[in-house]
Each structure stands twice: as structure tokens, then as C-alpha cells.
Design an enzyme around this catalytic site. Structure first.
Site, short mmCIF file in Angstrom:
data_model
loop_
_atom_site.label_atom_id
_atom_site.label_comp_id
_atom_site.label_asym_id
_atom_site.label_seq_id
_atom_site.Cartn_x
_atom_site.Cartn_y
_atom_site.Cartn_z
N CYS A 69 0.93 -1.11 0.01
CA CYS A 69 -0.08 0.12 0.12
C CYS A 69 0.75 1.11 0.05
O CYS A 69 1.41 1.43 0.90
CB CYS A 69 -0.86 -0.18 1.18
N CYS A 72 0.26 3.94 2.58
CA CYS A 72 0.84 3.41 4.10
C CYS A 72 2.22 3.53 4.04
O CYS A 72 2.78 3.96 5.15
CB CYS A 72 0.55 1.80 4.18
#
Ligand code: ZN
Length: 145
Positions: A69, A72
Site C-alpha cells: 500500500c 501506507c
């Protein structure tokens, strides 16, 4: 509010009793002798999650993330900075939802990154989407009042 705080060790999970007025003194764990606050998020797994989310007196802020991600990964330095700023008022930890799918399912994580703030095992707030360190700090402190 008691004068003694129960603080799970980030290294061995032993519960340490720390006088509230000594929480800033860089105490060490009674069992493993390592420092109770490292200024960095700890890695939470199914094995140590309960110790930190349920047995400690400090609020716990958890970043649910995954290695694939992008948002993230870009939030990781901000979360690290927030840990350095917010400890020892609270504990910060990270759950890799790729490796800890049980925890991700238990908390119904549908998008990442998602931050969840726990106090004594209870979820008191959650927020999805990447944030900067200042926004993380503001949001957490606002929730804790
Ligand atoms: Zn320890």
C-alpha cells in the site's frame, strides 16, 4: 485515576507498574531490563496485541497497514515521528494486515491505512487515510481530550 500505570513492555510484554509521575523517566522493564519506551512504533501481532491493547493503562494507537500500500508506506515516517512525540502519553503500534489477517478481520479493516485508537481494550476512535505527523498528533490528542 490511579497513581500507578500498568505498562506492558514493548520487548517482552511483561506488565510493569510505573508510578504516574515517573512515566517520563525512561524506565526499564523489570523483567528484560530494556527500555519501556523506544520512541518508535512497536510491531503488533496476534501474540502481543492483547497485552498492549487490553492490559496496559496507556491508550494504544494502531496503524493498520500493508507493504503493498503506497499511502501506507508514505505515512510510515509520519507515524514514526508521531510515536516519538506522543510516547509515553500513549503507545503506538503497527499491524501488518497482510501478515495479521485475523486482527484485520477482527477490527473490520476495509481500507488502509486505518488508524484505530484503543483505551483499555475498547476502540474509541478510528480514521482512514494517510495523515501527516502533526495531523496524527492533533487527532489523537483531540480524541483523548
Ligand atoms: Zn521487558
Amino acid at each position: 485515576m490511579s497513581d500507578t500505570l500498568l505498562v506492558p513492555c514493548p520487548h517482552c510484554q511483561a506488565l510493569n507498574r510505573v508510578p504516574a509521575d515517573k512515566i517520563h523517566d525512561n524506565g526499564t522493564c523489570g523483567r528484560c531490563k530494556q527500555t519501556l519506551f523506544t520512541g518508535a512504533p512497536l510491531t503488533l501481532t496476534a501474540a502481543n496485541f492483547a497485552a498492549h491493547a487490553e492490559r496496559g493503562d496507556l491508550p494504544l494507537l494502531v496503524d493498520f497497514w500493508a507493504p503493498w500500500c503506497g499511502p501506507c508506506r508514505s505515512m510510515a515516517p509520519a507515524f514514526n515521528a508521531a510515536a516519538a512525540q506522543l510516547e509515553p502519553r500513549l503507545r503506538l503500534g503497527k499491524v501488518n494486515t497482510e501478515e495479521e489477517q485475523g486482527l484485520a478481520a477482527r477490527f473490520g479493516i476495509r481500507s488502509i491505512p486505518t488508524l484505530i485508537l484503543f483505551r483499555q481494550g475498547r476502540e474509541i476512535a478510528r480514521q482512514s487515510g494517510a495523515m501527516g505527523a502533526d495531523d496524527i498528533r492533533r487527532w489523537v490528542l483531540g480524541q483523548l481530550g
